[in-house]
Design a protein around this motif. Structure first.
Motif, short mmCIF file in Angstrom:
data_model
loop_
_atom_site.label_atom_id
_atom_site.label_comp_id
_atom_site.label_asym_id
_atom_site.label_seq_id
_atom_site.Cartn_x
_atom_site.Cartn_y
_atom_site.Cartn_z
N MET A 156 12.07 36.53 -18.06
CA MET A 156 12.82 35.37 -18.54
C MET A 156 13.40 34.58 -17.37
O MET A 156 13.74 35.15 -16.35
N PRO A 157 13.53 33.26 -17.50
CA PRO A 157 14.13 32.49 -16.43
C PRO A 157 15.58 32.87 -16.22
O PRO A 157 16.28 33.27 -17.15
N SER A 213 16.81 26.48 -13.22
CA SER A 213 16.55 27.89 -13.46
C SER A 213 15.25 28.29 -12.77
O SER A 213 14.45 27.43 -12.38
N TYR A 214 15.06 29.58 -12.62
CA TYR A 214 13.83 30.07 -12.01
C TYR A 214 13.22 31.18 -12.84
O TYR A 214 13.90 31.82 -13.64
N ARG A 215 11.95 31.38 -12.63
CA ARG A 215 11.22 32.50 -13.21
C ARG A 215 10.47 33.19 -12.08
O ARG A 215 9.84 32.53 -11.24
N GLU A 261 4.75 31.20 -18.22
CA GLU A 261 4.63 32.64 -18.01
C GLU A 261 3.41 32.97 -17.18
O GLU A 261 2.36 32.34 -17.30
#
Length: 498
Positions: free
Chosen positions: A1-2, A88-90, A168
């Motif tokens: 998840m981010p 945000s990051y993933r 994803e």
């Protein structure tokens, strides 16, 4: 998840405005989008404004609308990546954690990366793995996938990461294996990746069984095209860093990251009648075309021996090109085949990016003790305009005296041009490590800070950023932290940059 940036006070690593006159700080002239414009006369300086005093804690320069960028960087509860509010990051890949579709762990040493449009709205990311020396030196080398190996003794190579339209990771596989020290590289106009070996070991050296120091082509869309890899020998054998392609002329420009003596900038001219396309570079003879090194001169026609001589953004040099005597360096390394005033040199020639009708070229730093004859600096960004044959200094970092102090920035390496204007640099310096943006008016600002301490509490250490690039739709910025080897996908309100 981010993972999202949370609200709170800014962390200690944000960039502050520093004075250019005193030699500590950064100045930029022009812009990515209009950066190709340059003074008509080589050597004519442009004044860089907005960098002459103390300022805020998050950006360099001042100008319209207050501080540039996206605001202060906020600490990451997960201890990986500080980002501005709203971003945000993933994590897409993580060495030793995520796995390839063949079952092995993601290799170490994440470096140069490029994003390509894949089928059904997917993104394909080709990721270099900068692993030097024999495979036994690395816990997670690039796996020796059948049919994709150049030298079974070498640890490096590339992987291809497939990402869904929703962000994803779907899969990761080997694009090429058995190469050495795959550092940066470059995207081609025909949709492939040129991966560069920053190591020129011969067969028999350091356990290698084949010669290294070459460029290889990797096709992210056609796995069969990557079988039985062979280097593009026409592009020379030296410590390659990055490469760009001029889509108009077909020239390739290449940087060399080496020292004593410092490395060179090269141009390769295709042979008459040659037409670029997928896999066609592999068909060339080893001596095809002309490989040449650059030679700069100032507005008075005086030879410039090293790019460290330039201290003012806006400085413009004229460029000539000099033939390389032996591009395969059979007896003497290519850069040592030139003496005296035949070529211009630069310490740590690093990333490149083609945009605005020319090549952005990074020189990471220069010091007197590394053989650089000019003024010490902690980074330069140049722009080569092929139609005018001019090289313009766009950005210069003064020496960062305290790399772990807030506001420090030094050692730019990989570079990309933002679809929202300006350039983005991946920092590979001392101390704190950032993704750093520079906007159209010359103001600089932090985008991200690496918060993963691979040292100790008493002696913190942060690995370099690398592989910075946007997806084609401009919605996601991809970037890597080289150690332990993590690839991030960063999303947020990119269009709201001040």
């Amino acid at each position: 998840m981010p993972t999202s940036a949370t609200s709170g006070t800014a962390g200690s690593g944000e960039l502050t405005r520093r004075t250019v006159v005193a030699g500590a700080g950064v100045a930029l002239t022009g812009s990515a989008g209009v950066l190709a414009a340059a003074p008509a006369a080589p050597g004519a300086p442009e004044r860089a404004g907005g960098h002459d005093g103390a300022g805020g804690e998050t950006a360099h320069g001042r100008g319209r609308g207050g501080e540039p960028g996206y605001g202060p960087l906020l600490p990451d509860p997960a201890g990986l990546l500080a980002l501005p509010a709203g971003f945000s990051y993933r994590v897409l890949t993580h060495c030793g954690v995520t796995r390839l579709e063949s079952g092995e762990h993601t290799p170490a040493g994440h470096d140069g990366t490029a994003a390509f449009d894949g089928p059904r709205g997917r993104v394909l990311l080709v990721n270099n793995h900068e692993l030097k020396g024999p495979r036994s030196d690395w816990e997670h080398p690039v796996p020796l996938a059948e049919g994709l190996v150049y030298d079974p003794a070498a640890a490096g190579g590339c992987t291809v990461v497939e990402v869904s339209p929703h962000g994803e990771k779907l899969a990761e596989w080997v694009g090429i294996a058995g190469t050495s020290t795959n550092c940066a590289g470059g995207v081609t106009p025909w949709g492939t990746w040129l991966t560069c070996e920053e190591n020129s070991d011969r067969a028999g050296e350091n356990g290698m069984t084949r010669d290294h120091g070459y460029v290889f082509e990797v096709d992210p869309l056609d796995r069969r095209a990557n079988r039985d890899p062979e280097p593009v020998r026409a592009l020379g054998r030296f410590d390659h860093e990055a490469v760009v392609v001029d889509p108009r002329s077909g020239h390739l420009y290449l940087t060399e990251d080496d020292s004593r003596p410092n490395g060179l900038l090269y141009r390769w001219t295709p042979p008459k009648g040659f037409r670029h396309g997928r896999g066609r570079l592999r068909t060339l003879a080893a001596d095809a075309g002309r490989l040449q090194a650059f030679r700069c001169f100032d507005s008075g026609g005086r030879f410039v021996d090293d790019l460290s001589r330039a201290v003012r953004p806006g400085t413009v040099y004229g460029v000539d090109w000099v033939d390389v005597p032996d591009r395969d360096a059979r007896e003497v390394p290519v850069r040592k085949q030139f003496t005296g005033s035949r070529v211009t040199r630069a310490r740590k020639l690093e990333g490149m990016w083609w945009a605005d009708g020319g090549a952005y070229v990074v020189a990471s730093y220069a010091r007197a003790d590394d053989g650089s004859p000019g003024e010490p600096h902690d980074g330069q960004v140049w722009f080569y305009q092929p139609r005018r044959r001019t090289l313009t200094l766009k950005l210069r970092f003064g020496v960062n005296r305290d790399p772990l102090a807030p506001g420090g920035a030094d050692g730019p390496d990989n570079i990309t041009v933002s679809p929202y204007g300006g350039v983005i640099l991946a920092e590979d310096g001392e101390g704190l490590q950032h993704l750093l943006g520079a906007d159209d008016s010359g103001r600089t600002y932090p985008i991200a800070r690496n918060e993963l301490n691979i040292g100790t509490a008493g002696e913190p250490e942060y690995a370099e950023f690398a592989g910075v690039c946007f997806a084609r739709d401009g919605r996601t910025l991809y970037a890597c932290v080289q150690e332990p080897g993590i690839m991030f996908a960063i999303t947020g309100p990119w269009e709201r940059r001040r």
